[in-house]
Write a protein that holds these residues in place. Structure first.
Motif, PDB file in Angstrom:
ATOM      1  N   THR A  90       0.825  -1.210   0.000  1.00 56.09           N
ATOM      2  CA  THR A  90       0.000   0.000   0.000  1.00 56.09           C
ATOM      3  C   THR A  90       0.858   1.259   0.000  1.00 56.09           C
ATOM      4  O   THR A  90       0.551   2.241  -0.698  1.00 56.09           O
ATOM      5  N   GLU A  91       1.950   1.238   0.752  1.00 51.74           N
ATOM      6  CA  GLU A  91       2.816   2.412   0.870  1.00 51.74           C
ATOM      7  C   GLU A  91       3.890   2.476  -0.206  1.00 51.74           C
ATOM      8  O   GLU A  91       4.665   3.433  -0.269  1.00 51.74           O
ATOM      9  N   GLY A  92       3.957   1.467  -1.077  1.00 52.31           N
ATOM     10  CA  GLY A  92       4.966   1.446  -2.130  1.00 52.31           C
ATOM     11  C   GLY A  92       6.359   1.130  -1.629  1.00 52.31           C
ATOM     12  O   GLY A  92       7.350   1.412  -2.310  1.00 52.31           O
ATOM     13  N   LEU A 100      -9.202  -8.094 -15.474  1.00 51.25           N
ATOM     14  CA  LEU A 100      -8.002  -7.561 -14.829  1.00 51.25           C
ATOM     15  C   LEU A 100      -8.187  -6.115 -14.381  1.00 51.25           C
ATOM     16  O   LEU A 100      -7.202  -5.443 -14.044  1.00 51.25           O
ATOM     17  N   SER A 101      -9.408  -5.622 -14.376  1.00 53.80           N
ATOM     18  CA  SER A 101      -9.651  -4.201 -14.121  1.00 53.80           C
ATOM     19  C   SER A 101      -9.038  -3.712 -12.819  1.00 53.80           C
ATOM     20  O   SER A 101      -8.540  -2.583 -12.742  1.00 53.80           O
ATOM     21  N   GLN A 102      -9.055  -4.542 -11.784  1.00 52.26           N
ATOM     22  CA  GLN A 102      -8.557  -4.088 -10.486  1.00 52.26           C
ATOM     23  C   GLN A 102      -7.040  -3.870 -10.483  1.00 52.26           C
ATOM     24  O   GLN A 102      -6.505  -3.236  -9.585  1.00 52.26           O
ATOM     25  N   PHE A 103      -6.352  -4.383 -11.509  1.00 48.27           N
ATOM     26  CA  PHE A 103      -4.939  -4.065 -11.660  1.00 48.27           C
ATOM     27  C   PHE A 103      -4.753  -2.677 -12.279  1.00 48.27           C
ATOM     28  O   PHE A 103      -3.732  -2.030 -12.051  1.00 48.27           O
ATOM     29  N   ASN A 132      -7.828   3.491  -8.680  1.00 49.13           N
ATOM     30  CA  ASN A 132      -7.858   3.092  -7.270  1.00 49.13           C
ATOM     31  C   ASN A 132      -8.161   1.601  -7.124  1.00 49.13           C
ATOM     32  O   ASN A 132      -8.775   1.177  -6.153  1.00 49.13           O
ATOM     33  N   GLY A 133      -7.736   0.813  -8.105  1.00 41.81           N
ATOM     34  CA  GLY A 133      -7.972  -0.620  -8.051  1.00 41.81           C
ATOM     35  C   GLY A 133      -7.239  -1.261  -6.887  1.00 41.81           C
ATOM     36  O   GLY A 133      -6.137  -0.833  -6.515  1.00 41.81           O
ATOM     37  N   ILE A 134      -7.822  -2.292  -6.315  1.00 41.08           N
ATOM     38  CA  ILE A 134      -7.239  -2.906  -5.119  1.00 41.08           C
ATOM     39  C   ILE A 134      -5.933  -3.639  -5.435  1.00 41.08           C
ATOM     40  O   ILE A 134      -5.170  -3.978  -4.524  1.00 41.08           O
ATOM     41  N   LEU A 135      -5.648  -3.876  -6.730  1.00 38.68           N
ATOM     42  CA  LEU A 135      -4.414  -4.566  -7.106  1.00 38.68           C
ATOM     43  C   LEU A 135      -3.501  -3.676  -7.942  1.00 38.68           C
ATOM     44  O   LEU A 135      -2.536  -4.159  -8.536  1.00 38.68           O
ATOM     45  N   SER A 136      -3.782  -2.377  -7.970  1.00 36.61           N
ATOM     46  CA  SER A 136      -3.098  -1.491  -8.916  1.00 36.61           C
ATOM     47  C   SER A 136      -1.792  -0.890  -8.398  1.00 36.61           C
ATOM     48  O   SER A 136      -1.156  -0.117  -9.110  1.00 36.61           O
ATOM     49  N   ALA A 137      -1.394  -1.237  -7.184  1.00 36.25           N
ATOM     50  CA  ALA A 137      -0.158  -0.679  -6.624  1.00 36.25           C
ATOM     51  C   ALA A 137       1.030  -0.980  -7.527  1.00 36.25           C
ATOM     52  O   ALA A 137       1.194  -2.100  -8.008  1.00 36.25           O
ATOM     53  N   GLY A 138       1.836   0.050  -7.783  1.00 36.10           N
ATOM     54  CA  GLY A 138       3.070  -0.126  -8.538  1.00 36.10           C
ATOM     55  C   GLY A 138       2.924  -0.115 -10.045  1.00 36.10           C
ATOM     56  O   GLY A 138       3.923  -0.142 -10.761  1.00 36.10           O
ATOM     57  N   ILE A 139       1.682  -0.072 -10.547  1.00 38.32           N
ATOM     58  CA  ILE A 139       1.453  -0.128 -11.996  1.00 38.32           C
ATOM     59  C   ILE A 139       1.316   1.285 -12.556  1.00 38.32           C
ATOM     60  O   ILE A 139       0.560   2.103 -12.032  1.00 38.32           O
ATOM     61  N   SER A 158       0.523   3.662 -18.954  1.00 40.87           N
ATOM     62  CA  SER A 158       1.176   2.748 -19.888  1.00 40.87           C
ATOM     63  C   SER A 158       0.158   2.172 -20.863  1.00 40.87           C
ATOM     64  O   SER A 158      -1.048   2.123 -20.589  1.00 40.87           O
ATOM     65  N   ARG A 159       0.637   1.718 -22.008  1.00 39.53           N
ATOM     66  CA  ARG A 159      -0.261   1.157 -23.021  1.00 39.53           C
ATOM     67  C   ARG A 159      -0.942  -0.108 -22.527  1.00 39.53           C
ATOM     68  O   ARG A 159      -2.086  -0.388 -22.903  1.00 39.53           O
ATOM     69  N   ALA A 160      -0.258  -0.874 -21.689  1.00 41.34           N
ATOM     70  CA  ALA A 160      -0.859  -2.098 -21.169  1.00 41.34           C
ATOM     71  C   ALA A 160      -2.116  -1.794 -20.358  1.00 41.34           C
ATOM     72  O   ALA A 160      -3.019  -2.623 -20.264  1.00 41.34           O
ATOM     73  N   VAL A 161      -2.171  -0.595 -19.777  1.00 39.06           N
ATOM     74  CA  VAL A 161      -3.344  -0.169 -19.010  1.00 39.06           C
ATOM     75  C   VAL A 161      -4.401   0.427 -19.928  1.00 39.06           C
ATOM     76  O   VAL A 161      -5.558   0.003 -19.933  1.00 39.06           O
ATOM     77  N   THR A 162      -4.019   1.407 -20.725  1.00 39.27           N
ATOM     78  CA  THR A 162      -5.009   2.104 -21.560  1.00 39.27           C
ATOM     79  C   THR A 162      -5.625   1.173 -22.606  1.00 39.27           C
ATOM     80  O   THR A 162      -6.830   1.225 -22.867  1.00 39.27           O
ATOM     81  N   GLU A 163      -4.811   0.295 -23.186  1.00 35.41           N
ATOM     82  CA  GLU A 163      -5.333  -0.612 -24.206  1.00 35.41           C
ATOM     83  C   GLU A 163      -6.212  -1.705 -23.609  1.00 35.41           C
ATOM     84  O   GLU A 163      -7.047  -2.280 -24.306  1.00 35.41           O
TER      85      GLU A 163
END
Length: 269
Positions: free
Chosen positions: A169-171, A188-191, A195-202, A206-211
């Motif tokens: 959570t704190e990185g 995979l939306s929560q990545f 504020n996704g619960i699995l999105s820390a550090g991502i 990036s294109r992997a997110v927007t695409e």
């Protein structure tokens, strides 16, 4: 133990295999074990992340750390999914030569001691893991050993779950071993949500997110999206865990789709 049970199921969440008399069958679950990566660390750019994915021997992690109870992957797709083969381009056994070529191309050609460096960053990283899970603890050491052979210097930090979760959570980490149970659509939306619960550090831009959201909207195909994912690896899938059933001799289990599955027997034309 005397064979009086018709059906027994164990998802191995507690890392305990119980021997029972009967026919045993492994079942691949939607529980994905993955390596979370902190993109805020300059050493973990998309090229290094791709090198980690390429060099990691997921099949070795399955056999050595999960006692064979899983299926190795390089993509966040259950390996029993119909289109898994068409989108998985990297051998789950890992390709150390490819990983080394990627690292060389992004400047990690020198050593500081036993650790590769590009002059600005060294591949000296910590890997945090929940010490309460025996399988993930074993996987941490297996993964570290594999990456260290490629010129990384991985320090494992076993933590109780509360501390492990707080660090994420704190990185306050470079890498972590996580597990998530995906739904039937492999969402995979929560990545990728802000504020996704699995999105820390991502890295959210990036294109992997927007695409990904273009893919979910039907604007690009699965093959097109996962080609982008393989270029950036916002996280590294390692395996999908297995559970198992034990049945008596007169019971036969046939897994099928849900009766209310709207997409059964439909194909793209």
């Amino acid at each position: 133990k005397i064979g009086a049970t018709d059906i027994y199921f164990n998802d191995l969440a507690n890392c305990e295999y119980i021997g029972i008399t009967g026919k045993t069958e492994e079942i691949t679950l939607n529980n994905m074990v993955y390596i979370g990566l902190n993109s805020a660390n300059g050493a973990l750019n998309k090229y290094v992340r791709s090198a980690i994915a390429a060099g990691l021997n997921g099949e070795d992690v399955v056999v050595s750390s999960y006692q064979g109870h899983g299926k190795a992957v390089k993509m966040p797709i259950n390996p029993n999914t119909d289109y898994f083969e068409s989108i998985s381009s990297v051998d789950a056994k890992g390709d150390s030569q490819l990983a080394e070529k990627i690292l060389d191309r992004c400047g990690f050609t020198r050593y500081s001691g036993t650790t590769k460096t590009n002059g600005a960053y060294a591949l000296s990283l910590n890997l945090i893991v929940n010490r309460d899970n025996k399988y993930r603890m074993a996987a941490a050491y297996n993964i570290a050993d594999c990456l260290n052979k490629l010129g990384f210097n991985i320090t494992i930090k076993p933590l109780p779950f509360a501390d492990y979760n707080q660090c994420i959570t704190e990185g306050n980490y470079d890498m972590y071993i996580g597990e998530v149970k995906l739904d039937g659509s492999m969402d995979l939306s929560q990545f990728f949500l802000e504020n996704g619960i699995l999105s820390a550090g991502i890295e959210k831009t990036s294109r992997a997110v927007t695409e990904y959201f273009n893919y979910r909207a039907g604007k690009i195909t699965a093959e097109e999206y996962y080609a982008v994912f393989a270029e950036e690896y916002p996280f590294v899938p390692v395996l999908f865990r297995n559970g198992y059933t034990v049945t008596s001799a007169d019971i036969k289990i046939e897994l099928s789709k849900n009766s209310f599955d709207l997409y059964e027997n439909l194909t793209n034309q």
